[in-house]
Write a protein that holds these residues in place. Structure first.
Motif, PDB file in Angstrom:
ATOM      1  N   LYS A  12       0.897  -0.989   0.010  1.00 41.11           N
ATOM      2  CA  LYS A  12       0.211   0.003   0.139  1.00 41.11           C
ATOM      3  C   LYS A  12       0.683   1.287   0.004  1.00 41.11           C
ATOM      4  O   LYS A  12       2.101   1.145   0.244  1.00 41.11           O
ATOM      5  CB  LYS A  12      -0.936  -0.034   1.194  1.00 41.11           C
ATOM      6  CG  LYS A  12      -1.881  -1.220   1.110  1.00 41.11           C
ATOM      7  CD  LYS A  12      -2.661  -1.435   2.521  1.00 41.11           C
ATOM      8  CE  LYS A  12      -3.880  -2.516   2.402  1.00 41.11           C
ATOM      9  NZ  LYS A  12      -4.507  -2.643   3.329  1.00 41.11           N
ATOM     10  N   TYR A  52     -12.287  -2.932  -3.070  1.00 42.82           N
ATOM     11  CA  TYR A  52     -12.798  -3.082  -1.657  1.00 42.82           C
ATOM     12  C   TYR A  52     -14.214  -3.024  -1.441  1.00 42.82           C
ATOM     13  O   TYR A  52     -14.744  -2.412  -0.304  1.00 42.82           O
ATOM     14  CB  TYR A  52     -12.218  -2.114  -0.721  1.00 42.82           C
ATOM     15  CG  TYR A  52     -10.736  -2.308  -0.255  1.00 42.82           C
ATOM     16  CD1 TYR A  52     -10.450  -3.348   0.404  1.00 42.82           C
ATOM     17  CD2 TYR A  52      -9.663  -1.441  -0.851  1.00 42.82           C
ATOM     18  CE1 TYR A  52      -9.248  -3.703   0.986  1.00 42.82           C
ATOM     19  CE2 TYR A  52      -8.326  -1.717  -0.192  1.00 42.82           C
ATOM     20  CZ  TYR A  52      -8.144  -2.855   0.446  1.00 42.82           C
ATOM     21  OH  TYR A  52      -6.804  -3.195   0.895  1.00 42.82           O
ATOM     22  N   LEU A  55     -16.553  -3.994   1.470  1.00 44.37           N
ATOM     23  CA  LEU A  55     -16.591  -3.094   2.461  1.00 44.37           C
ATOM     24  C   LEU A  55     -17.012  -1.848   2.542  1.00 44.37           C
ATOM     25  O   LEU A  55     -17.054  -0.837   3.036  1.00 44.37           O
ATOM     26  CB  LEU A  55     -14.885  -2.947   2.877  1.00 44.37           C
ATOM     27  CG  LEU A  55     -14.122  -3.995   3.433  1.00 44.37           C
ATOM     28  CD1 LEU A  55     -12.673  -3.243   3.512  1.00 44.37           C
ATOM     29  CD2 LEU A  55     -14.806  -4.844   4.548  1.00 44.37           C
ATOM     30  N   PHE A  60     -15.581   3.408   7.628  1.00 42.05           N
ATOM     31  CA  PHE A  60     -14.170   3.802   7.043  1.00 42.05           C
ATOM     32  C   PHE A  60     -13.971   3.552   5.583  1.00 42.05           C
ATOM     33  O   PHE A  60     -12.983   3.871   5.169  1.00 42.05           O
ATOM     34  CB  PHE A  60     -12.992   2.867   7.795  1.00 42.05           C
ATOM     35  CG  PHE A  60     -13.217   1.416   7.632  1.00 42.05           C
ATOM     36  CD1 PHE A  60     -12.576   0.717   6.756  1.00 42.05           C
ATOM     37  CD2 PHE A  60     -13.956   0.663   8.715  1.00 42.05           C
ATOM     38  CE1 PHE A  60     -12.757  -0.489   6.389  1.00 42.05           C
ATOM     39  CE2 PHE A  60     -14.059  -0.728   8.620  1.00 42.05           C
ATOM     40  CZ  PHE A  60     -13.404  -1.337   7.426  1.00 42.05           C
ATOM     41  N   LEU A  64     -10.487   4.655   3.637  1.00 39.05           N
ATOM     42  CA  LEU A  64      -9.783   3.311   2.930  1.00 39.05           C
ATOM     43  C   LEU A  64      -9.349   3.428   1.658  1.00 39.05           C
ATOM     44  O   LEU A  64      -8.517   3.450   1.171  1.00 39.05           O
ATOM     45  CB  LEU A  64     -10.495   2.173   3.183  1.00 39.05           C
ATOM     46  CG  LEU A  64      -9.967   0.787   2.552  1.00 39.05           C
ATOM     47  CD1 LEU A  64      -8.574   0.602   2.966  1.00 39.05           C
ATOM     48  CD2 LEU A  64     -10.980  -0.330   2.887  1.00 39.05           C
ATOM     49  N   TYR A  67      -7.008   6.574   1.285  1.00 41.53           N
ATOM     50  CA  TYR A  67      -5.532   5.628   1.392  1.00 41.53           C
ATOM     51  C   TYR A  67      -4.847   5.125   0.462  1.00 41.53           C
ATOM     52  O   TYR A  67      -3.975   5.535   0.162  1.00 41.53           O
ATOM     53  CB  TYR A  67      -5.708   5.135   2.811  1.00 41.53           C
ATOM     54  CG  TYR A  67      -4.447   3.950   2.987  1.00 41.53           C
ATOM     55  CD1 TYR A  67      -3.424   4.358   2.869  1.00 41.53           C
ATOM     56  CD2 TYR A  67      -4.915   2.832   3.494  1.00 41.53           C
ATOM     57  CE1 TYR A  67      -2.213   3.330   3.558  1.00 41.53           C
ATOM     58  CE2 TYR A  67      -4.155   1.963   3.981  1.00 41.53           C
ATOM     59  CZ  TYR A  67      -2.627   2.239   3.896  1.00 41.53           C
ATOM     60  OH  TYR A  67      -1.767   0.982   4.251  1.00 41.53           O
ATOM     61  N   THR A  94      -5.382  -8.001  10.562  1.00 44.42           N
ATOM     62  CA  THR A  94      -5.518  -6.607   9.934  1.00 44.42           C
ATOM     63  C   THR A  94      -5.017  -5.330  10.914  1.00 44.42           C
ATOM     64  O   THR A  94      -4.797  -4.293  10.245  1.00 44.42           O
ATOM     65  CB  THR A  94      -7.077  -6.683   9.808  1.00 44.42           C
ATOM     66  OG1 THR A  94      -7.473  -7.756   8.908  1.00 44.42           O
ATOM     67  CG2 THR A  94      -7.551  -5.261   8.907  1.00 44.42           C
ATOM     68  N   ASN A 115      -1.644   0.154   7.189  1.00 44.51           N
ATOM     69  CA  ASN A 115      -1.121  -1.436   7.525  1.00 44.51           C
ATOM     70  C   ASN A 115      -0.506  -1.877   6.361  1.00 44.51           C
ATOM     71  O   ASN A 115      -0.352  -2.999   6.460  1.00 44.51           O
ATOM     72  CB  ASN A 115      -2.483  -2.336   8.140  1.00 44.51           C
ATOM     73  CG  ASN A 115      -3.536  -2.226   7.156  1.00 44.51           C
ATOM     74  OD1 ASN A 115      -3.264  -2.002   6.016  1.00 44.51           O
ATOM     75  ND2 ASN A 115      -4.336  -3.347   7.653  1.00 44.51           N
ATOM     76  N   ILE A 117       0.284  -3.421   3.716  1.00 42.23           N
ATOM     77  CA  ILE A 117       0.235  -4.413   2.599  1.00 42.23           C
ATOM     78  C   ILE A 117      -1.178  -4.997   2.628  1.00 42.23           C
ATOM     79  O   ILE A 117      -1.886  -5.150   3.600  1.00 42.23           O
ATOM     80  CB  ILE A 117       1.248  -5.529   3.104  1.00 42.23           C
ATOM     81  CG1 ILE A 117       1.367  -6.643   2.074  1.00 42.23           C
ATOM     82  CG2 ILE A 117       1.174  -6.158   4.422  1.00 42.23           C
ATOM     83  CD1 ILE A 117       2.514  -7.287   2.036  1.00 42.23           C
ATOM     84  N   GLY A 119      -3.150  -8.617   1.153  1.00 41.76           N
ATOM     85  CA  GLY A 119      -3.072 -10.289   0.562  1.00 41.76           C
ATOM     86  C   GLY A 119      -4.332 -10.902   0.352  1.00 41.76           C
ATOM     87  O   GLY A 119      -5.265 -10.732   1.311  1.00 41.76           O
TER      88      GLY A 119
HETATM   89  P1  RTP Z   1      -6.537  -6.372   3.134  1.00 36.76           P
HETATM   90  O1  RTP Z   1      -7.912  -6.601   2.434  1.00 36.76           O
HETATM   91  O2  RTP Z   1      -5.991  -4.798   2.817  1.00 36.76           O
HETATM   92  O3  RTP Z   1      -5.642  -7.230   2.912  1.00 36.76           O
HETATM   93  O4  RTP Z   1      -6.826  -6.360   4.693  1.00 36.76           O
HETATM   94  P2  RTP Z   1      -7.680  -7.371   5.602  1.00 36.76           P
HETATM   95  O5  RTP Z   1      -8.018  -8.430   4.685  1.00 36.76           O
HETATM   96  O6  RTP Z   1      -6.528  -7.827   6.501  1.00 36.76           O
HETATM   97  O7  RTP Z   1      -8.765  -6.658   6.175  1.00 36.76           O
HETATM   98  P3  RTP Z   1     -10.286  -6.131   5.490  1.00 36.76           P
HETATM   99  O8  RTP Z   1     -11.119  -6.176   7.004  1.00 36.76           O
HETATM  100  O9  RTP Z   1     -10.358  -6.741   4.566  1.00 36.76           O
HETATM  101  O10 RTP Z   1     -10.056  -4.662   5.567  1.00 36.76           O
HETATM  102  C1  RTP Z   1      -9.421  -4.004   4.403  1.00 36.76           C
HETATM  103  C2  RTP Z   1      -8.647  -2.712   4.667  1.00 36.76           C
HETATM  104  O11 RTP Z   1      -9.524  -1.876   5.449  1.00 36.76           O
HETATM  105  C3  RTP Z   1      -8.795  -1.000   6.421  1.00 36.76           C
HETATM  106  N1  RTP Z   1      -9.593  -1.132   7.670  1.00 36.76           N
HETATM  107  N2  RTP Z   1      -9.806  -0.019   8.284  1.00 36.76           N
HETATM  108  N3  RTP Z   1     -10.760   1.725  10.383  1.00 36.76           N
HETATM  109  C4  RTP Z   1     -10.998   0.518  10.555  1.00 36.76           C
HETATM  110  O12 RTP Z   1     -11.297  -0.024  11.568  1.00 36.76           O
HETATM  111  C5  RTP Z   1     -10.362  -0.149   9.328  1.00 36.76           C
HETATM  112  N4  RTP Z   1     -10.645  -1.526   9.238  1.00 36.76           N
HETATM  113  C6  RTP Z   1     -10.056  -2.035   8.167  1.00 36.76           C
HETATM  114  C7  RTP Z   1      -7.457  -1.747   6.608  1.00 36.76           C
HETATM  115  O13 RTP Z   1      -6.521  -0.844   5.586  1.00 36.76           O
HETATM  116  C8  RTP Z   1      -7.649  -3.217   5.969  1.00 36.76           C
HETATM  117  O14 RTP Z   1      -6.400  -3.671   5.661  1.00 36.76           O
END
Ligand code: RTP
Length: 150
Positions: A12, A52, A55, A60, A64, A67, A94, A115, A117, A119
């Motif tokens: 990221k 994304y 989400l 957020f 996101l 960012y 996460t 955070n 990166i 995956g």
């Molecule tokens: P990623 O998709 O980026 O690999 O992250 P992940 O699976 O570990 O987590 P996910 O729940 O899919 O969330 C995607 C990204 O959203 C941001 N986030 N911000 N402010 C918050 O509470 C919050 N929660 C998630 C993070 O950048 C997360 O990696």
């Protein structure tokens, strides 16, 4: 072949700006995975929103997307046995406060909104994300190291 599994891994904008690209690539290479595709791009808002989209109802979501488009990202395809699961384990939880030391987030991140990166979380999502982020396709070649890893 199970060792042909692929994951979409993305450094990221904070990871790129902080000079963590080499460190992250090195960790995946040393583990035994093979780099199948690599590029650095500025992300269109629509691409970040599509990536994304699961989400989109989260409070957020806008932060996101802002960012992810705030600077260049490094897009990669990594290949190997269980690369999706092992890659997620290498990345860590996460939320950095829950990420174990020794993981990428556990070593280099403090805050969930920075955070470092991404995956893929399943093999199926990995295939979808590779198609989304590499619509031009990727170069296919035969790694000679495989007999030394498997
Ligand atoms: P990623 O998709 O980026 O690999 O992250 P992940 O699976 O570990 O987590 P996910 O729940 O899919 O969330 C995607 C990204 O959203 C941001 N986030 N911000 N402010 C918050 O509470 C919050 N929660 C998630 C993070 O950048 C997360 O990696």
């Amino acid at each position: 072949m199970p060792n042909d599994e692929r994951s979409y891994i993305m450094i990221k904008p904070d990871g790129v700006q902080r000079g963590l690209v080499g460190e992250i690539i090195s960790r995946f290479e040393k583990r035994g995975f093979q780099l199948r595709a690599l590029k650095i791009i500025n992300v269109e808002r629509s691409l970040a929103e599509t990536h994304y989209s699961d989400l989109s109802s989260k409070p957020f979501f806008k932060d996101l997307v802002d960012y992810i488009i705030s600077g260049p990202v490094v897009c990669m395809v990594w290949e190997g046995l269980n690369v999706v699961k092992i890659g997620r384990d290498m990345i860590g939880a996460t939320k950095p406060e829950a990420s174990a030391p020794g993981t990428i987030r556990g070593d280099f991140a403090i805050q969930v909104g920075r955070n470092v990166i991404h995956g893929s979380d399943t093999v199926e999502n990995g295939q979808k994300e590779i198609a989304l982020w590499f619509p031009e396709g990727i170069v296919e070649w035969t790694p000679v190291a495989k007999p030394w890893i498997y």
